[in-house]
Write a protein that holds these residues in place. Structure first.
Motif, PDB file in Angstrom:
ATOM      1  N   LEU A  75       0.850  -1.195   0.000  1.00  0.00           N
ATOM      2  CA  LEU A  75       0.000   0.000   0.000  1.00  0.00           C
ATOM      3  C   LEU A  75       0.879   1.236   0.000  1.00  0.00           C
ATOM      4  O   LEU A  75       1.770   1.384   0.838  1.00  0.00           O
ATOM      5  N   SER A  76       0.619   2.134  -0.945  1.00  0.00           N
ATOM      6  CA  SER A  76       1.351   3.391  -1.043  1.00  0.00           C
ATOM      7  C   SER A  76       0.349   4.535  -1.148  1.00  0.00           C
ATOM      8  O   SER A  76      -0.431   4.598  -2.102  1.00  0.00           O
ATOM      9  N   VAL A  77       0.385   5.433  -0.166  1.00  0.00           N
ATOM     10  CA  VAL A  77      -0.559   6.556  -0.102  1.00  0.00           C
ATOM     11  C   VAL A  77       0.219   7.860  -0.233  1.00  0.00           C
ATOM     12  O   VAL A  77       1.019   8.211   0.655  1.00  0.00           O
ATOM     13  N   PHE A  78       0.020   8.570  -1.338  1.00  0.00           N
ATOM     14  CA  PHE A  78       0.602   9.906  -1.572  1.00  0.00           C
ATOM     15  C   PHE A  78       2.123   9.903  -1.405  1.00  0.00           C
ATOM     16  O   PHE A  78       2.693  10.779  -0.750  1.00  0.00           O
ATOM     17  N   ASN A  79       2.773   8.926  -1.982  1.00  0.00           N
ATOM     18  CA  ASN A  79       4.233   8.879  -1.942  1.00  0.00           C
ATOM     19  C   ASN A  79       4.866   9.423  -3.213  1.00  0.00           C
ATOM     20  O   ASN A  79       5.850  10.163  -3.159  1.00  0.00           O
ATOM     21  N   LEU A  80       4.329   9.056  -4.368  1.00  0.00           N
ATOM     22  CA  LEU A  80       4.936   9.445  -5.636  1.00  0.00           C
ATOM     23  C   LEU A  80       4.935  10.963  -5.830  1.00  0.00           C
ATOM     24  O   LEU A  80       5.808  11.512  -6.499  1.00  0.00           O
ATOM     25  N   GLU A  81       3.945  11.649  -5.239  1.00  0.00           N
ATOM     26  CA  GLU A  81       3.834  13.096  -5.416  1.00  0.00           C
ATOM     27  C   GLU A  81       4.959  13.871  -4.734  1.00  0.00           C
ATOM     28  O   GLU A  81       5.254  15.006  -5.143  1.00  0.00           O
ATOM     29  N   TYR A  82       5.584  13.287  -3.726  1.00  0.00           N
ATOM     30  CA  TYR A  82       6.549  14.046  -2.927  1.00  0.00           C
ATOM     31  C   TYR A  82       7.941  13.418  -2.936  1.00  0.00           C
ATOM     32  O   TYR A  82       8.756  13.720  -2.052  1.00  0.00           O
ATOM     33  N   GLU A  83       8.223  12.571  -3.902  1.00  0.00           N
ATOM     34  CA  GLU A  83       9.536  11.954  -4.022  1.00  0.00           C
ATOM     35  C   GLU A  83      10.285  12.561  -5.206  1.00  0.00           C
ATOM     36  O   GLU A  83       9.681  12.925  -6.219  1.00  0.00           O
ATOM     37  N   THR A  84      11.604  12.642  -5.078  1.00  0.00           N
ATOM     38  CA  THR A  84      12.420  13.225  -6.145  1.00  0.00           C
ATOM     39  C   THR A  84      12.487  12.324  -7.375  1.00  0.00           C
ATOM     40  O   THR A  84      12.621  12.813  -8.494  1.00  0.00           O
ATOM     41  N   ASP A  85      12.411  11.029  -7.160  1.00  0.00           N
ATOM     42  CA  ASP A  85      12.471  10.075  -8.267  1.00  0.00           C
ATOM     43  C   ASP A  85      11.319   9.087  -8.110  1.00  0.00           C
ATOM     44  O   ASP A  85      11.504   7.964  -7.604  1.00  0.00           O
ATOM     45  N   PRO A  86      10.112   9.459  -8.507  1.00  0.00           N
ATOM     46  CA  PRO A  86       8.948   8.591  -8.269  1.00  0.00           C
ATOM     47  C   PRO A  86       9.033   7.253  -8.999  1.00  0.00           C
ATOM     48  O   PRO A  86       8.551   6.243  -8.491  1.00  0.00           O
ATOM     49  N   TYR A  87       9.639   7.238 -10.183  1.00  0.00           N
ATOM     50  CA  TYR A  87       9.720   5.983 -10.925  1.00  0.00           C
ATOM     51  C   TYR A  87      10.659   4.997 -10.220  1.00  0.00           C
ATOM     52  O   TYR A  87      10.411   3.787 -10.228  1.00  0.00           O
ATOM     53  N   GLN A  88      11.707   5.487  -9.593  1.00  0.00           N
ATOM     54  CA  GLN A  88      12.589   4.617  -8.826  1.00  0.00           C
ATOM     55  C   GLN A  88      11.854   4.022  -7.627  1.00  0.00           C
ATOM     56  O   GLN A  88      12.038   2.841  -7.282  1.00  0.00           O
ATOM     57  N   VAL A  89      11.023   4.820  -6.981  1.00  0.00           N
ATOM     58  CA  VAL A  89      10.219   4.316  -5.870  1.00  0.00           C
ATOM     59  C   VAL A  89       9.281   3.220  -6.365  1.00  0.00           C
ATOM     60  O   VAL A  89       9.100   2.182  -5.709  1.00  0.00           O
ATOM     61  N   LEU A  90       8.691   3.424  -7.531  1.00  0.00           N
ATOM     62  CA  LEU A  90       7.791   2.423  -8.098  1.00  0.00           C
ATOM     63  C   LEU A  90       8.543   1.141  -8.449  1.00  0.00           C
ATOM     64  O   LEU A  90       8.025   0.032  -8.270  1.00  0.00           O
ATOM     65  N   ARG A  91       9.755   1.287  -8.915  1.00  0.00           N
ATOM     66  CA  ARG A  91      10.563   0.106  -9.229  1.00  0.00           C
ATOM     67  C   ARG A  91      10.938  -0.666  -7.965  1.00  0.00           C
ATOM     68  O   ARG A  91      11.008  -1.899  -7.979  1.00  0.00           O
TER      69      ARG A  91
END
Length: 235
Positions: A75-91
């Motif tokens: 579960l990820s809630v409002f993480n991609l919006e505030y990360e410098t590298d959202p695609y890396q977080v998704l990976r």
């Protein structure tokens, strides 16, 4: 208000998820109730500087201290919006998730009344408008590149969070009825699918059918006697 709306939206999904480990990424994810989830163990993980709420493990979301393919649901809630590298977080989410595992992504929809706050200078430095809002279609494109099947794409919460006037409730009901895709928050449910790579046989040689000489169906002819008979006929 947002937390309660998220819990209502997730409640029908929890009984469909099975496994041993549910990972909640981020301080906001840790505060979302998952009591109705069928997964045995629930963990929260985020940077300790994000919130006063203590996580089960401190971690940078770009580099999770979790074994590969060890988490059944995430579960990820409002993480991609505030990360410098959202695609890396998704990976990283994809790395720790098992094949067949479920990924629950919740974020802000830019095509919604909530986006009005990003147009006001006094709100641009405040939460939630200080983050980068991604189109849900873009998130689904990223998931498609990682090999996920989208199970659901839902929108909810039609409030701009800028005012609490009573007449805004009627406008929200109208938006939800006539324009359901402009909800301020999206929930994308994706299932990880690993497609096995199999070798494709190219230019496969076709087996040729062995042809055999057909046996003669007529009787044997004595050509010497036939020639003598023809000579007599001519004479």
């Amino acid at each position: 208000m947002i937390k309660n709306a998220i819990e209502r939206q997730l409640k029908p999904w929890w009984p469909r998820v099975f496994g041993y480990h549910l990972l909640k990424l981020g301080a906001l994810s840790a505060q979302v109730s998952s009591l109705h989830c069928s997964v045995s163990r629930h963990y929260s993980m985020f940077d300790s500087n994000c919130d006063n709420h203590l996580p089960d493990a401190h971690a940078d979301l770009h580099h999770l201290p979790v074994n590969t393919k060890s988490i059944d649901s995430l579960l990820s809630v409002f993480n991609l919006e505030y990360e410098t590298d959202p695609y890396q977080v998704l990976r990283e989410m994809d790395r720790v998730l098992i094949s067949g595992g479920y990924l629950f992504l919740i974020g802000f929809n830019p095509v919604s009344p909530l986006f009005l706050g990003k147009l006001l200078p006094k709100c641009q430095t405040q939460l939630p408008w200080c983050g980068q809002f991604f189109m849900p279609s873009r998130i689904k494109d990223w998931l498609g590149l990682l090999g996920y099947q989208i199970q659901s794409d839902e929108r909810f919460m039609f409030d701009s969070l800028l005012t609490k006037r009573p007449n805004m409730l009627r406008m929200q009901d109208k938006l939800q009825h006539w324009l359901p895709n402009v909800g301020g928050v999206y929930l994308i449910v994706a299932k990880k699918v690993d497609i096995p790579l199999s070798r494709i046989r190219q230019n496969q040689e076709q087996k040729t059918t062995p042809w055999a000489t057909a046996p003669s169906a007529g009787r044997n002819v004595n050509y010497e006697q036939l020639n003598k008979h023809d000579r007599k006929t001519i004479d």
